[in-house]
Design a protein around this motif. Structure first.
Motif, PDB file in Angstrom:
ATOM      1  N   GLY A  98      -9.997   3.045  -4.077  1.00 34.11           N
ATOM      2  CA  GLY A  98      -8.631   2.668  -3.740  1.00 34.11           C
ATOM      3  C   GLY A  98      -8.142   3.158  -2.394  1.00 34.11           C
ATOM      4  N   LYS A 128      -7.921   2.796   1.443  1.00 34.12           N
ATOM      5  CA  LYS A 128      -8.134   1.736   2.427  1.00 34.12           C
ATOM      6  C   LYS A 128      -8.444   2.290   3.811  1.00 34.12           C
ATOM      7  N   GLN A 147      -4.605   1.543  -1.705  1.00 37.48           N
ATOM      8  CA  GLN A 147      -4.363   0.128  -2.017  1.00 37.48           C
ATOM      9  C   GLN A 147      -3.039  -0.081  -2.746  1.00 37.48           C
ATOM     10  N   THR A 165       0.834  -1.190   0.000  1.00 38.39           N
ATOM     11  CA  THR A 165       0.000   0.000   0.000  1.00 38.39           C
ATOM     12  C   THR A 165       0.876   1.250   0.000  1.00 38.39           C
TER      13      THR A 165
END
Length: 133
Positions: free
Chosen positions: A72, A74, A97, A38
Motif C-alpha cells: 500500500g 505508493k 494508497q 491517498t
C-alpha cells in the motif's frame, strides 16, 4: 481578405475551446473530482544530541526498506527541503494508497522494529497524516 478573416475566426475559436477546456479542468479539480484519496504521512525529526550521520542515514534507509516491503505504499521522500517546527533537523514522507494502507503500515511488525531503533535516536518528532475528503 476572406482568408485572413477566416484565420482569425479559427484562432479565436481555438482560443475559446482552450479556455473552455481549462475552465472545465479547473472546476473539476475544485469540485473534488480530480483530488487524490491517498494518505500522506509527514514526519519532522529532531535528533538527539550526538546522533551520527551514519545513524541518521540508517533511519532513512529503514524508511525506504519499509516502503518497499509494506503493501500500500505508493511513494516515499527522505530528503528534507525545509523543516518545521524551528529546531527540527530532518524529515520524511510516505504516501499510502488509502487510509487502510496507512493503518496497516502503523501496525506492521516491520514498522514496529524500525520504530524501536528510530525512537532511540530522536529527541522529538511531529507527524501529520493528510488526505482529501
Amino acid at each position: 481578405m476572406r482568408t485572413t478573416s477566416g484565420l482569425r475566426r479559427l484562432i479565436f475559436a481555438g482560443g475559446v475551446a482552450a479556455l473552455a477546456m481549462f475552465a472545465a479542468g479547473y472546476l473539476a479539480a475544485r469540485s473534488g473530482a480530480a483530488q487524490p484519496k491517498t494518505v500522506i504521512h509527514v514526519v519532522s525529526i529532531q535528533w538527539k544530541q550526538g546522533v551520527s550521520e551514519e545513524d541518521k542515514q540508517k533511519v532513512f534507509q529503514g524508511v525506504k526498506e519499509m516502503a518497499d516491503a509494506v503493501p500500500g505504499v505508493k511513494n516515499v521522500w527522505i530528503k528534507s527541503e525545509r523543516v518545521e517546527p524551528r529546531g527540527f533537523d530532518d524529515g520524511f514522507a510516505i504516501e499510502f494508497q488509502d487510509h487502510a494502507s496507512a493503518d496497516a503500515y502503523a501496525s506492521n511488525p516491520l514498522h514496529k522494529a524500525w520504530n524501536d531503533r528510530y525512537l532511540a535516536l530522536r529527541a522529538a518528532s511531529v507527524a501529520i497524516d493528510v488526505t482529501n475528503p
